[in-house]
Motif scaffolding. Structure first.
Motif, short mmCIF file in Angstrom:
data_model
loop_
_atom_site.label_atom_id
_atom_site.label_comp_id
_atom_site.label_asym_id
_atom_site.label_seq_id
_atom_site.Cartn_x
_atom_site.Cartn_y
_atom_site.Cartn_z
N MET A 1 0.73 -0.93 0.24
CA MET A 1 -0.06 -0.23 -0.07
C MET A 1 1.26 1.54 0.33
SD MET A 1 -3.15 0.93 -0.83
CE MET A 1 -4.23 0.32 0.55
N LEU A 2 1.79 1.59 1.00
CA LEU A 2 2.81 2.23 0.83
C LEU A 2 3.29 2.67 -0.44
CD1 LEU A 2 3.74 4.71 2.56
CD2 LEU A 2 5.42 3.20 3.40
N GLY A 3 4.04 1.58 -0.64
CA GLY A 3 4.74 1.25 -1.84
C GLY A 3 3.99 2.45 -3.13
N GLU A 4 2.20 1.87 -3.15
CA GLU A 4 2.03 2.07 -4.65
C GLU A 4 1.56 4.08 -3.83
OE1 GLU A 4 -2.22 0.72 -4.91
OE2 GLU A 4 -1.22 -1.28 -4.78
N LYS A 5 1.29 4.42 -3.03
CA LYS A 5 1.57 5.78 -3.24
C LYS A 5 2.88 6.49 -3.27
CE LYS A 5 -1.96 7.27 -1.55
NZ LYS A 5 -3.31 8.00 -2.29
N ILE A 6 3.81 5.76 -2.65
CA ILE A 6 5.15 6.38 -3.46
C ILE A 6 5.62 6.74 -5.60
CG2 ILE A 6 7.18 5.97 -3.02
CD1 ILE A 6 6.90 5.09 -0.28
N MET A 7 4.62 5.64 -4.96
CA MET A 7 4.98 5.30 -7.00
C MET A 7 4.78 6.54 -7.48
SD MET A 7 7.43 3.49 -8.12
CE MET A 7 6.43 3.67 -9.78
N GLU A 8 3.03 6.88 -6.91
CA GLU A 8 2.36 7.84 -7.50
C GLU A 8 2.73 8.89 -7.08
OE1 GLU A 8 -2.06 8.15 -5.95
OE2 GLU A 8 -2.09 5.83 -5.59
N TYR A 9 3.36 9.19 -6.08
CA TYR A 9 4.30 10.31 -6.37
C TYR A 9 5.48 10.79 -7.12
CZ TYR A 9 1.49 11.34 -1.74
OH TYR A 9 1.17 12.15 -0.72
N ILE A 10 5.76 9.76 -7.52
CA ILE A 10 6.92 9.94 -8.39
C ILE A 10 6.84 9.74 -9.55
CG2 ILE A 10 8.78 8.01 -9.19
CD1 ILE A 10 9.29 6.98 -6.56
N ASN A 11 5.80 9.33 -9.73
CA ASN A 11 4.24 9.16 -11.33
C ASN A 11 4.41 10.77 -11.68
OD1 ASN A 11 5.45 6.98 -12.16
ND2 ASN A 11 2.98 5.90 -11.74
N ALA A 12 3.43 11.51 -10.54
CA ALA A 12 3.36 12.68 -10.95
C ALA A 12 4.26 13.76 -10.74
CB ALA A 12 2.46 13.65 -8.71
N PHE A 13 5.27 13.32 -9.95
CA PHE A 13 6.30 14.57 -10.21
C PHE A 13 7.07 14.01 -11.49
CE2 PHE A 13 11.30 14.84 -9.53
CZ PHE A 13 11.10 16.20 -9.30
N TRP A 14 8.07 12.82 -12.11
CA TRP A 14 8.10 12.54 -13.06
C TRP A 14 7.83 13.85 -14.57
CZ3 TRP A 14 7.00 10.69 -17.80
CH2 TRP A 14 6.55 9.38 -17.76
N VAL A 15 6.42 13.22 -14.56
CA VAL A 15 5.07 13.46 -15.77
C VAL A 15 5.42 14.86 -15.73
CG1 VAL A 15 2.76 12.97 -16.86
CG2 VAL A 15 3.80 10.81 -15.72
N GLY A 16 4.77 15.70 -14.67
CA GLY A 16 4.58 17.26 -14.13
C GLY A 16 6.22 17.94 -15.15
N GLY A 17 6.87 16.87 -14.36
CA GLY A 17 8.71 17.13 -14.41
C GLY A 17 9.02 17.66 -15.94
N LEU A 18 8.51 16.43 -16.72
CA LEU A 18 8.49 16.55 -17.85
C LEU A 18 7.85 17.49 -18.68
CD1 LEU A 18 9.90 15.36 -19.94
CD2 LEU A 18 8.10 13.50 -20.07
N ILE A 19 6.22 18.06 -18.67
CA ILE A 19 5.47 18.61 -19.33
C ILE A 19 6.35 19.69 -19.26
CG2 ILE A 19 3.52 19.69 -19.65
CD1 ILE A 19 2.78 17.44 -18.12
N CYS A 20 6.72 20.35 -17.95
CA CYS A 20 7.52 22.47 -17.41
C CYS A 20 9.07 21.55 -18.19
CB CYS A 20 8.45 21.60 -15.77
SG CYS A 20 6.12 21.93 -15.53
N ALA A 21 9.72 20.52 -18.12
CA ALA A 21 10.38 20.51 -19.46
C ALA A 21 10.65 21.06 -20.70
CB ALA A 21 11.68 19.83 -19.18
N LEU A 22 9.74 20.41 -21.35
CA LEU A 22 9.09 20.60 -22.82
C LEU A 22 8.80 22.41 -23.21
CD1 LEU A 22 7.79 17.18 -23.32
CD2 LEU A 22 9.90 17.49 -24.06
N VAL A 23 8.18 21.91 -21.82
CA VAL A 23 7.42 23.86 -22.44
C VAL A 23 9.06 24.43 -22.14
CG1 VAL A 23 6.10 26.02 -21.37
CG2 VAL A 23 5.40 24.06 -21.40
N GLN A 24 9.68 24.47 -21.60
CA GLN A 24 10.73 25.36 -21.67
C GLN A 24 11.68 25.59 -22.21
OE1 GLN A 24 11.20 27.70 -18.39
NE2 GLN A 24 12.93 28.37 -19.42
N ILE A 25 12.28 23.95 -23.03
CA ILE A 25 12.80 24.18 -24.40
C ILE A 25 12.41 24.42 -24.98
CG2 ILE A 25 13.42 22.38 -25.89
CD1 ILE A 25 14.46 20.09 -23.31
N LEU A 26 10.93 24.17 -25.34
CA LEU A 26 9.81 25.35 -25.75
C LEU A 26 10.18 26.65 -26.16
CD1 LEU A 26 8.17 24.88 -28.37
CD2 LEU A 26 6.50 25.31 -26.73
#
Length: 124
Positions: A1-26
């Motif tokens: 259960m805790l591992g699932e929550k941690i993965m949710e946070y990790i996925n939110a972090f890297w997807v949001g970061g990727l979107i922001c990084a792509l926009v910054q590159i643009l």
């Protein structure tokens, strides 16, 4: 259960970061102005939402996908889609407003409060 929550946070972090990084590159690699990039993001979110792609991204990344401007475009599309099914043609004009009213109101209220607290100055 805790591992699932941690993965949710990790996925939110890297997807949001990727979107922001792509926009910054643009922003840095093109001559597009920030306002045009913001409009492009909102329209892209609406188009991805219309194809059902953005909902899957939100299911995977949660807030990492729903917070950026792409998520705002998707929210507008979902609101218009719902309003059209409920009110017909008039839903085109009212759906986006009802779906995004809380977010826009919060942005206005908090930015006004911040301007009272921090005394903004004009750039030179």
């Amino acid at each position: 259960m805790l591992g699932e929550k941690i993965m949710e946070y990790i996925n939110a972090f890297w997807v949001g970061g990727l979107i922001c990084a792509l926009v910054q590159i643009l922003l840095e690699k093109t001559k597009l102005l920030p306002g045009r990039v913001m409009v492009l993001l909102v329209c892209t979110g609406a188009v991805l939402g219309s194809f059902g792609i953005y909902d899957k991204l939100i299911d995977f990344a949660g807030a990492g996908a729903s917070v950026p401007l792409l998520g705002f475009g998707n929210t507008l599309f979902q609101g218009v889609k719902k309003a059209i099914s409920e009110h017909g043609f008039l839903g085109i004009f009212m759906g986006g407003f009802t779906a995004s009213a809380v977010g826009i109101s919060a942005a206005l209220i908090f930015s006004y409060a911040a301007s009272l607290i921090f005394k903004p100055k004009m750039k030179n």
